[in-house]
Each structure stands twice: as C-alpha cells, then as structure tokens.
Design a protein around this motif. Structure first.
Motif, PDB file in Angstrom:
ATOM      1  N   ASN A   1      -1.802   7.270  -0.578  1.00 24.93           N
ATOM      2  CA  ASN A   1      -3.258   7.183  -0.449  1.00 24.93           C
ATOM      3  C   ASN A   1      -3.733   7.597   0.941  1.00 24.93           C
ATOM      4  O   ASN A   1      -4.896   7.394   1.295  1.00 24.93           O
ATOM      5  CB  ASN A   1      -3.763   5.777  -0.811  1.00 24.93           C
ATOM      6  N   GLY A   2      -2.807   8.137   1.729  1.00 27.87           N
ATOM      7  CA  GLY A   2      -3.179   8.635   3.055  1.00 27.87           C
ATOM      8  C   GLY A   2      -3.589   7.552   4.038  1.00 27.87           C
ATOM      9  O   GLY A   2      -4.278   7.841   5.011  1.00 27.87           O
ATOM     10  N   SER A   3      -3.116   6.313   3.757  1.00 29.89           N
ATOM     11  CA  SER A   3      -3.513   5.234   4.668  1.00 29.89           C
ATOM     12  C   SER A   3      -2.496   4.090   4.656  1.00 29.89           C
ATOM     13  O   SER A   3      -1.694   3.962   3.730  1.00 29.89           O
ATOM     14  CB  SER A   3      -4.880   4.693   4.277  1.00 29.89           C
ATOM     15  N   TYR A   4      -2.559   3.299   5.728  1.00 34.92           N
ATOM     16  CA  TYR A   4      -1.812   2.046   5.781  1.00 34.92           C
ATOM     17  C   TYR A   4      -2.715   0.995   5.127  1.00 34.92           C
ATOM     18  O   TYR A   4      -3.483   0.318   5.792  1.00 34.92           O
ATOM     19  CB  TYR A   4      -1.494   1.663   7.232  1.00 34.92           C
ATOM     20  N   GLY A   5      -2.614   0.877   3.810  1.00 43.11           N
ATOM     21  CA  GLY A   5      -3.551   0.063   3.050  1.00 43.11           C
ATOM     22  C   GLY A   5      -3.532  -1.409   3.384  1.00 43.11           C
ATOM     23  O   GLY A   5      -4.571  -2.064   3.390  1.00 43.11           O
ATOM     24  N   SER A   6      -2.354  -1.954   3.651  1.00 42.98           N
ATOM     25  CA  SER A   6      -2.266  -3.400   3.864  1.00 42.98           C
ATOM     26  C   SER A   6      -2.771  -3.845   5.226  1.00 42.98           C
ATOM     27  O   SER A   6      -2.968  -5.032   5.446  1.00 42.98           O
ATOM     28  CB  SER A   6      -0.817  -3.876   3.685  1.00 42.98           C
ATOM     29  N   THR A   7      -2.965  -2.911   6.130  1.00 44.81           N
ATOM     30  CA  THR A   7      -3.384  -3.307   7.474  1.00 44.81           C
ATOM     31  C   THR A   7      -4.790  -2.837   7.812  1.00 44.81           C
ATOM     32  O   THR A   7      -5.190  -2.883   8.971  1.00 44.81           O
ATOM     33  CB  THR A   7      -2.399  -2.771   8.530  1.00 44.81           C
ATOM     34  N   GLY A   8      -5.540  -2.380   6.823  1.00 49.32           N
ATOM     35  CA  GLY A   8      -6.926  -2.027   7.076  1.00 49.32           C
ATOM     36  C   GLY A   8      -7.280  -0.581   6.827  1.00 49.32           C
ATOM     37  O   GLY A   8      -8.309  -0.096   7.269  1.00 49.32           O
ATOM     38  N   ASP A   9      -6.428   0.118   6.086  1.00 50.58           N
ATOM     39  CA  ASP A   9      -6.690   1.514   5.697  1.00 50.58           C
ATOM     40  C   ASP A   9      -6.775   2.480   6.880  1.00 50.58           C
ATOM     41  O   ASP A   9      -7.543   3.453   6.836  1.00 50.58           O
ATOM     42  CB  ASP A   9      -7.941   1.628   4.831  1.00 50.58           C
ATOM     43  N   GLN A  10      -5.970   2.231   7.911  1.00 51.88           N
ATOM     44  CA  GLN A  10      -5.885   3.226   8.977  1.00 51.88           C
ATOM     45  C   GLN A  10      -5.225   4.479   8.400  1.00 51.88           C
ATOM     46  O   GLN A  10      -4.291   4.383   7.616  1.00 51.88           O
ATOM     47  CB  GLN A  10      -5.052   2.701  10.153  1.00 51.88           C
TER      48      GLN A  10
ATOM     49  N   CYS B   1      -3.500   9.771  -4.347  1.00 55.06           N
ATOM     50  CA  CYS B   1      -4.624   8.992  -4.859  1.00 55.06           C
ATOM     51  C   CYS B   1      -5.592   8.668  -3.728  1.00 55.06           C
ATOM     52  O   CYS B   1      -5.348   9.000  -2.574  1.00 55.06           O
ATOM     53  CB  CYS B   1      -4.143   7.709  -5.534  1.00 55.06           C
ATOM     54  N   ASP B   2      -6.669   7.978  -4.090  1.00 53.29           N
ATOM     55  CA  ASP B   2      -7.665   7.575  -3.107  1.00 53.29           C
ATOM     56  C   ASP B   2      -7.197   6.347  -2.347  1.00 53.29           C
ATOM     57  O   ASP B   2      -6.435   5.529  -2.864  1.00 53.29           O
ATOM     58  CB  ASP B   2      -8.996   7.265  -3.802  1.00 53.29           C
ATOM     59  N   SER B   3      -7.704   6.206  -1.141  1.00 51.18           N
ATOM     60  CA  SER B   3      -7.431   5.025  -0.339  1.00 51.18           C
ATOM     61  C   SER B   3      -8.294   3.860  -0.826  1.00 51.18           C
ATOM     62  O   SER B   3      -9.398   4.068  -1.312  1.00 51.18           O
ATOM     63  CB  SER B   3      -7.745   5.343   1.126  1.00 51.18           C
ATOM     64  N   GLY B   4      -7.760   2.660  -0.696  1.00 50.78           N
ATOM     65  CA  GLY B   4      -8.533   1.479  -1.073  1.00 50.78           C
ATOM     66  C   GLY B   4      -7.654   0.417  -1.683  1.00 50.78           C
ATOM     67  O   GLY B   4      -6.597   0.717  -2.241  1.00 50.78           O
ATOM     68  N   ASN B   5      -8.076  -0.801  -1.549  1.00 50.47           N
ATOM     69  CA  ASN B   5      -7.327  -1.943  -2.062  1.00 50.47           C
ATOM     70  C   ASN B   5      -8.200  -2.748  -3.013  1.00 50.47           C
ATOM     71  O   ASN B   5      -9.395  -2.897  -2.789  1.00 50.47           O
ATOM     72  CB  ASN B   5      -6.902  -2.866  -0.908  1.00 50.47           C
ATOM     73  N   ALA B   6      -7.574  -3.300  -4.040  1.00 54.23           N
ATOM     74  CA  ALA B   6      -8.265  -4.262  -4.888  1.00 54.23           C
ATOM     75  C   ALA B   6      -8.130  -5.629  -4.225  1.00 54.23           C
ATOM     76  O   ALA B   6      -7.145  -5.906  -3.557  1.00 54.23           O
ATOM     77  CB  ALA B   6      -7.643  -4.289  -6.273  1.00 54.23           C
ATOM     78  N   LYS B   7      -9.106  -6.469  -4.401  1.00 55.45           N
ATOM     79  CA  LYS B   7      -9.042  -7.811  -3.838  1.00 55.45           C
ATOM     80  C   LYS B   7      -8.203  -8.678  -4.776  1.00 55.45           C
ATOM     81  O   LYS B   7      -8.612  -8.974  -5.897  1.00 55.45           O
ATOM     82  CB  LYS B   7     -10.450  -8.384  -3.681  1.00 55.45           C
ATOM     83  N   MET B   8      -7.013  -9.046  -4.313  1.00 57.87           N
ATOM     84  CA  MET B   8      -6.078  -9.819  -5.126  1.00 57.87           C
ATOM     85  C   MET B   8      -5.632 -11.046  -4.344  1.00 57.87           C
ATOM     86  O   MET B   8      -5.554 -11.009  -3.120  1.00 57.87           O
ATOM     87  CB  MET B   8      -4.837  -8.968  -5.462  1.00 57.87           C
ATOM     88  N   PRO B   9      -5.294 -12.111  -5.057  1.00 60.29           N
ATOM     89  CA  PRO B   9      -4.817 -13.311  -4.354  1.00 60.29           C
ATOM     90  C   PRO B   9      -3.398 -13.099  -3.822  1.00 60.29           C
ATOM     91  O   PRO B   9      -2.669 -12.223  -4.283  1.00 60.29           O
ATOM     92  CB  PRO B   9      -4.829 -14.376  -5.459  1.00 60.29           C
TER      93      PRO B   9
END
Length: 188
Positions: free
Chosen positions: A98-107, A161-169
C-alpha cells in the motif's frame, strides 16, 4: 481497495491454510475479519513474518501463506534472497503493497515512488513472482495455492492497493494462546 477489504475478500481462501500475518494492524484486521487457530498473528518483530513463514514451510509440507506488507519487507530485505534460494513450493509470500507503513501512521514507503518489490524479488532469485492490483488478489491467491498443492515453485505475490487502515480492536488473545493453538493447527 485498502488492505482490510482485500483480507475480507480472501478470508475464505485462507480458512484452511497455515497463515503467518504481519505485525500490527494487518494482524488485527485478519483477526477481526476471520479469526482462525491456523492464523499466527505477529505481535512483535517487524519484518520477520516472511522469515517465520519460510521456516514453517521448510519444516512441514502444508501450504504456508505469509501476509506481509511493503514496509515490513523493506525492513528485512535480506528475506528476499533467502526466499529466492531456499523457499519450497508450499511457500506463498503475499506482500500487500500500500506504499506506506500502515501500522505507524501511513508514512510513505519507497514502493510508492521508484522501488519495485516484484523486481527486487525476481532479482533475488524468486522464480514465481506475480504482481496484481487489489481487485485481482483472490484469483491470484487461488492460483498460487493451486500451484503450491501441485508442487510448483514458491510464489511471491505483490498486491498493489490503496493506503489506509480499518479501525479494528486489539487482538484479545494472549501471545502464548496464539502460539499454542497455531502449533496444534500445524500438527493437525
């Protein structure tokens, strides 16, 4: 599509497989979408999902699907030549890029610029490298699983794919429980 939408789409294909999932939000998403005892959720050690999955694939004959991210693979680039020179046919590395470090803030990572993980995997000696767009993930994974069951070469699947995270517990399971139930799934 974002990663969680891809995971939702491929969850039925993963249900009977040994799955090693990348640290952080990808594991939280997979757990929330379709928790299975045969899923090993990484709770630490960024960059090592591909290496842990490779060891598992070498140690037993069942197909192993590793769900990794571009940021994680870039963190441990030594994994690609190790896979290229040693991975058995039951190994599938699916890199959700997704072209980003998703877990740390989408850098942003460099795969959103000029770096090509599929090209890097080929240059590292991986014989079967497939790059697909998000909407084609399920068909490409189904083909890779068929190839793994028929004794073909290991597959590196790069999913753009696109960058972005779903809000999950957060995953409510103790790490020891995750390990123990996964080990039982491996032995079944």
């Amino acid at each position: 599509m974002i990663r969680s939408e891809i995971l939702t789409e491929i969850a039925p294909l993963l249900r009977d497989q040994l799955v090693v999932c990348n640290i952080g939000i990808p594991s939280q998403e997979l757990h929330a979408i379709d928790d299975q005892p045969s899923n090993f959720y990484m709770l630490g050690t960024m960059g090592l999902a591909s290496s842990i999955g490779l060891g598992l694939a070498l140690a037993q004959p069942k197909p192993v699907v590793v769900i990794d991210g571009d940021g994680s693979v870039l963190t441990n680039l030594g994994t690609l030549p190790t896979i290229g020179n040693n991975a058995p046919g039951n190994y599938i590395l699916m890199i959700i890029d997704n072209g980003s470090y998703g877990s740390t803030g989408d850098q942003p990572t460099y795969t959103g610029k000029k770096t090509c993980l599929a090209g890097m995997a080929r240059a590292a000696g991986c014989d079967s490298v497939v790059e697909v767009q998000d909407v084609d993930t399920a068909a490409a994974l189904a083909q890779a699983l068929k190839q793994a069951e028929q004794g073909g070469p290991a597959t590196v699947l790069v999913v753009k794919c696109d960058s972005g995270n779903a809000k999950m517990p957060a995953i409510p399971l103790d790490p020891v429980v995750i390990r123990d139930r996964f080990m039982k799934a491996v032995q079944a």
